[in-house]
Design an enzyme around this catalytic site. Structure first.
Site, mmCIF file in Angstrom:
data_model
loop_
_atom_site.group_PDB
_atom_site.id
_atom_site.type_symbol
_atom_site.label_atom_id
_atom_site.label_comp_id
_atom_site.label_asym_id
_atom_site.label_seq_id
_atom_site.Cartn_x
_atom_site.Cartn_y
_atom_site.Cartn_z
ATOM 1 N N LYS A 1 44.142 49.437 49.331
ATOM 2 C CA LYS A 1 44.439 50.656 50.095
ATOM 3 C C LYS A 1 43.107 51.170 50.622
ATOM 4 C CE LYS A 1 46.823 55.020 50.257
ATOM 5 N NZ LYS A 1 48.199 55.461 50.158
ATOM 6 N N GLY B 1 48.704 51.250 53.972
ATOM 7 C CA GLY B 1 48.068 52.215 54.857
ATOM 8 C C GLY B 1 48.115 53.620 54.286
#
Length: 216
Positions: free
Chosen positions: A38, A113
């Site tokens: 991430k 995301g």
């Protein structure tokens, strides 16, 4: 099989981390050496902790999430609030190096995301730009209920305009039985976009054989 996927969403808090964890967990149980990444997070690094636990890998949260802002908002907004230059904090070189690390170390990497695809990461640089930079196939996570058609179709349209490969859509969360749109949303999204659509409620498992499109 691809080297990885980019999991994006129609909005924040729609189940992106939950879905990313479920995919990582499913792949790990299938014997696939799976990394999780991430690139940027705000507020805390709890998503990174959840991803690491799901994939059962020996990585620290700073490696999984190399760019961090303390305020829970868009990375660009957080950089302004914290009075830090977003160009310096949102270090693309640092992110690229971390991305290459995971691609080289693991057979498959699940990249999550932040928020939706037009969340600004810094001035004039959005999640959609990061997707283009990584050039991974995309999975879109969306809500089950009323309003999801507009949000999902807008997201898919933007990705198509960017010429990104979209693997499919995963509807996530808790179904509201009083919301009649829940019965038809998945079908409508599939008919309009011609994409694979998976309905994944909480605590449900992903059948990888039936949904092989997630990784291939």
């Amino acid at each position: 099989m691809y080297k990885g996927i980019f999991v994006t969403a129609t909005d924040t808090e729609v189940g992106k981390t939950y879905v990313s964890c479920k995919i990582a967990e499913t792949l790990e149980k299938s014997g696939i050496n799976t990394g999780v990444f991430k690139p940027v997070s705000t507020g805390n690094r709890n998503d990174a902790k959840a991803l690491i636990k799901a994939a059962k890998i020996d990585e620290n949260t700073e490696t999984v999430t190399p760019v961090f802002f303390k305020n829970p908002m868009s990375p660009y907004g957080a950089s302004l609030l914290e009075r830090r230059a977003s160009d310096k904090i949102f270090d693309l070189k640092k992110i690229n190096n971390a991305f290459k690390y995971f691609l080289n170390k693991y057979e498959f990497t699940v990249v999550e995301g932040v928020g939706g695809i037009l969340v600004p990461l810094k001035q004039n640089f959005f999640v959609s730009d990061l997707i283009k930079k990584f050039n991974l196939p995309v999975i879109v996570v969306a809500r089950f209920g009323l309003g999801t058609l507009n949000h999902t179709l807008l997201t898919v349209e933007k990705l198509k305009r960017d010429r990104q490969k979209i693997l499919g859509v995963i509807l996530s969360g808790k179904k509201n039985n009083n919301d009649v749109s829940v019965k038809s949303n998945a079908l409508i999204i599939k008919k309009i976009t011609n994409l694979s659509v998976l309905e994944l409620g909480y605590n449900e498992k992903i059948d990888l054989e039936k949904n092989i499109w997630i990784i291939k």
